[in-house]
Design an enzyme around this catalytic site. Structure first.
Site, PDB file in Angstrom:
ATOM      1  N   SER A 117       2.789  -1.415   0.415  1.00  0.00           N
ATOM      2  CA  SER A 117       2.550  -0.829  -1.292  1.00  0.00           C
ATOM      3  C   SER A 117       3.222  -0.995  -1.933  1.00  0.00           C
ATOM      4  CB  SER A 117       2.494   1.425  -1.313  1.00  0.00           C
ATOM      5  OG  SER A 117       2.070   1.354  -2.634  1.00  0.00           O
ATOM      6  N   TYR A 141       6.320   9.405   0.379  1.00  0.00           N
ATOM      7  CA  TYR A 141       4.944   8.345   1.117  1.00  0.00           C
ATOM      8  C   TYR A 141       6.254   7.252   0.703  1.00  0.00           C
ATOM      9  CZ  TYR A 141       1.744   5.498   0.862  1.00  0.00           C
ATOM     10  OH  TYR A 141       0.968   4.213   1.222  1.00  0.00           O
ATOM     11  N   LYS A 145       6.963   3.628   3.345  1.00  0.00           N
ATOM     12  CA  LYS A 145       7.054   2.157   3.618  1.00  0.00           C
ATOM     13  C   LYS A 145       8.067   1.723   3.067  1.00  0.00           C
ATOM     14  CE  LYS A 145       2.512   2.745   3.798  1.00  0.00           C
ATOM     15  NZ  LYS A 145       2.392   2.124   5.006  1.00  0.00           N
TER      16      LYS A 145
HETATM   17  N1  LIG Z   1      -5.335   3.229  -1.033  1.00  0.00           N
HETATM   18  C1  LIG Z   1      -4.055   2.772  -1.405  1.00  0.00           C
HETATM   19  O1  LIG Z   1      -4.657   3.126  -2.618  1.00  0.00           O
HETATM   20  C2  LIG Z   1      -3.272   1.756  -1.085  1.00  0.00           C
HETATM   21  C3  LIG Z   1      -1.905   2.053  -1.391  1.00  0.00           C
HETATM   22  C4  LIG Z   1      -1.291   1.043  -0.723  1.00  0.00           C
HETATM   23  C5  LIG Z   1      -0.890   0.544   0.563  1.00  0.00           C
HETATM   24  N2  LIG Z   1      -2.034   1.442   1.169  1.00  0.00           N
HETATM   25  C6  LIG Z   1      -2.035   1.000   2.648  1.00  0.00           C
HETATM   26  O2  LIG Z   1      -3.213   0.845   3.564  1.00  0.00           O
HETATM   27  C7  LIG Z   1      -2.951   1.087   4.641  1.00  0.00           C
HETATM   28  C8  LIG Z   1      -4.074   1.739   4.650  1.00  0.00           C
HETATM   29  O3  LIG Z   1      -4.877   3.060   3.670  1.00  0.00           O
HETATM   30  P1  LIG Z   1      -6.465   3.101   3.890  1.00  0.00           P
HETATM   31  O4  LIG Z   1      -6.134   3.660   1.594  1.00  0.00           O
HETATM   32  O5  LIG Z   1      -7.172   2.921   4.323  1.00  0.00           O
HETATM   33  O6  LIG Z   1      -6.223   5.012   3.980  1.00  0.00           O
HETATM   34  P2  LIG Z   1      -7.035   5.601   5.392  1.00  0.00           P
HETATM   35  O7  LIG Z   1      -6.325   7.039   5.219  1.00  0.00           O
HETATM   36  O8  LIG Z   1      -8.242   5.329   4.465  1.00  0.00           O
HETATM   37  O9  LIG Z   1      -6.807   4.942   7.120  1.00  0.00           O
HETATM   38  C9  LIG Z   1      -5.575   4.618   7.388  1.00  0.00           C
HETATM   39  C10 LIG Z   1      -5.962   4.556   8.867  1.00  0.00           C
HETATM   40  O10 LIG Z   1      -5.008   5.132   9.873  1.00  0.00           O
HETATM   41  C11 LIG Z   1      -5.685   5.749  11.150  1.00  0.00           C
HETATM   42  N3  LIG Z   1      -4.282   6.549  11.516  1.00  0.00           N
HETATM   43  C12 LIG Z   1      -3.035   6.834  10.844  1.00  0.00           C
HETATM   44  N4  LIG Z   1      -2.146   7.671  11.511  1.00  0.00           N
HETATM   45  C13 LIG Z   1      -2.300   7.218  12.634  1.00  0.00           C
HETATM   46  C14 LIG Z   1      -1.311   6.971  13.977  1.00  0.00           C
HETATM   47  N5  LIG Z   1      -0.542   7.152  14.452  1.00  0.00           N
HETATM   48  N6  LIG Z   1      -2.393   6.341  14.964  1.00  0.00           N
HETATM   49  C15 LIG Z   1      -3.292   5.113  14.806  1.00  0.00           C
HETATM   50  N7  LIG Z   1      -4.628   5.567  14.067  1.00  0.00           N
HETATM   51  C16 LIG Z   1      -4.218   5.831  12.354  1.00  0.00           C
HETATM   52  C17 LIG Z   1      -6.336   6.911   9.902  1.00  0.00           C
HETATM   53  O11 LIG Z   1      -7.320   7.966  10.909  1.00  0.00           O
HETATM   54  C18 LIG Z   1      -7.154   5.988   9.262  1.00  0.00           C
HETATM   55  O12 LIG Z   1      -8.626   5.294   9.994  1.00  0.00           O
HETATM   56  C19 LIG Z   1      -2.436   2.013   4.564  1.00  0.00           C
HETATM   57  O13 LIG Z   1      -0.955   1.883   5.448  1.00  0.00           O
HETATM   58  C20 LIG Z   1      -1.331   2.758   3.492  1.00  0.00           C
HETATM   59  O14 LIG Z   1      -0.328   3.245   3.251  1.00  0.00           O
HETATM   60  C21 LIG Z   1      -2.693   2.008   0.804  1.00  0.00           C
END
Ligand SMILES: NC(=O)c1ccc[n+]([C@@H]2O[C@H](COP(=O)([O-])OP(=O)(O)OC[C@H]3O[C@@H](n4cnc5c(N)ncnc54)[C@H](O)[C@@H]3O)[C@@H](O)[C@H]2O)c1
Length: 328
Positions: A117, A141, A145
């Site tokens: 992130s 959070y 990361k």
């Molecule tokens: N959305 C944002 O703004 C953003 C920005 C930067 C980075 N990210 C990163 O991108 C990735 C995806 O984020 P997102 O927005 O799609 O969030 P999201 O919550 O939609 O997706 C995360 C997924 O991971 C699954 N999950 C969580 N813990 C788990 C585990 N222990 N085992 C198996 N599955 C698990 C959840 O069920 C979910 O489907 C994350 O790593 C997040 O940190 C997101």
């Protein structure tokens, strides 16, 4: 090629799975559904379970011996929750990622792409960042990361697994084919709030108009989620040509959009304009930042294709369809 996508039933992971599938790469999806949706796992073989479950990971690799790379997008992502429950967040994001890494190594995984992130950076005075900017995460959070990145770098230094950390800026929009989008009914990001204000016929609050930006409102780097997904396809393609055992690449649009600019773009796209009212900053707000995207262009041959208007259009389209695709 077959790729294992952990978190592949979430917002970003499911979009990556669709982009892989469209590009002829077979996705195998692993998700605990803690925040993801089963409906989003339709583009690949789905395993319901946890990244820390070694028996399950062994079974997935035994049943898919052609997995050549792993994308790790499984995490908890709500910043205020991480402040309230750091133990839970370090457990879910760091401890489980470490266990996952051990399971991947045991199964011979050589290529790992980690969803990181932009929240790990301290922005420069001009509100830009690049991959060499100071790492200074401001929430538990964001620290999970940064810790994961450091942990994976140590592992890649000692083991035959190379790691690419892709640092996302502010993902917006939905799959242009409307297979997936934000699963939340009421997203709390700025665009989500604009969509809600439009739906309710309520004013939208611009919180903070005295930031050191060109119009005083906060600035963000919005990147269309399909462009993010396309960057993963490019990364899979070019993985073996990446420079080191670990590489970090920023994924953003390369341009900042202020809140006022976002409201103006929103009102140009929609037939129901939203009235914006000014309000004070909220605790914890930041001016924001945007990235230079030279490294992504150079190493991945990637440039975002969608602009903010298209991201808004796709978000509105998804908001109208969401209840039908994700009932309950
Ligand atoms: N959305 C944002 O703004 C953003 C920005 C930067 C980075 N990210 C990163 O991108 C990735 C995806 O984020 P997102 O927005 O799609 O969030 P999201 O919550 O939609 O997706 C995360 C997924 O991971 C699954 N999950 C969580 N813990 C788990 C585990 N222990 N085992 C198996 N599955 C698990 C959840 O069920 C979910 O489907 C994350 O790593 C997040 O940190 C997101």
């Amino acid at each position: 090629m077959t790729v294992l996508i952990a978190g592949g039933a979430g917002y970003i992971g499911s979009t990556i799975a669709s982009a892989c599938s469209d590009a002829g790469i077979s996705p195998v999806i692993l998700d605990s559904l803690v925040t993801g949706r089963r409906e989003f796992a339709a583009s690949g073989t789905f395993y319901h379970g946890d990244i820390a479950d070694g028996t399950l990971i062994d079974r997935i690799f035994a049943e898919h011996q052609d997995i050549s790379a792993v994308i790790h997008a499984a995490a908890l992502i709500v910043v205020p929750d991480s402040v309230a429950d750091p133990v839970g967040y370090y457990g879910a994001n760091v401890a489980k990622s470490l266990q996952f890494a051990a399971h991947l190594l045991r199964n011979g995984c050589r290529r790992l792409i980690f969803s990181s992130s932009a929240a790990i950076y301290r922005a420069n005075a001009d509100l830009t960042v690049d991959e060499d900017s100071v790492i200074d995460p401001q929430s538990p959070y964001a620290r999970t990361k940064a810790v994961c990145e450091a942990m994976f770098a140590d592992i890649a230094g000692a083991q035959p697994m190379r790691v690419l950390s892709l640092r996302y800026f502010n993902p917006v929009g939905a799959d242009p084919k409307m297979r997936t989008g934000l699963q939340l009914r009421q997203p709390t990001n700025v665009l989500g709030k604009l969509i809600q204000a439009r739906k309710q016929g309520a004013p939208f609050l611009i919180t903070g108009t005295d930031w050191p930006t060109r119009d005083g409102t906060g600035i963000r780097d919005y990147v269309h989620v399909w462009d993010l997904a396309a960057a993963h396809v490019a990364a899979l393609d070019r993985f073996d040509a990446l420079p080191g055992p670990t590489t970090a690449i920023n994924l953003g649009s390369g341009a900042g959009t202020t809140v006022r600019e976002l409201v103006a773009a929103f009102n140009q796209v929609t037939d129901q304009p939203v009235e914006a009212r000014e309000a004070c900053r909220r605790p914890g707000d930041i001016a924001g930042a945007y990235t230079r995207i030279g490294r992504a262009e150079r190493l991945l041959g990637w440039r975002p294709q969608y602009d903010i208007a298209e991201a808004i259009r796709h978000s509105l389209q998804w908001a109208a369809l969401r209840e039908e695709i994700l009932p309950g």
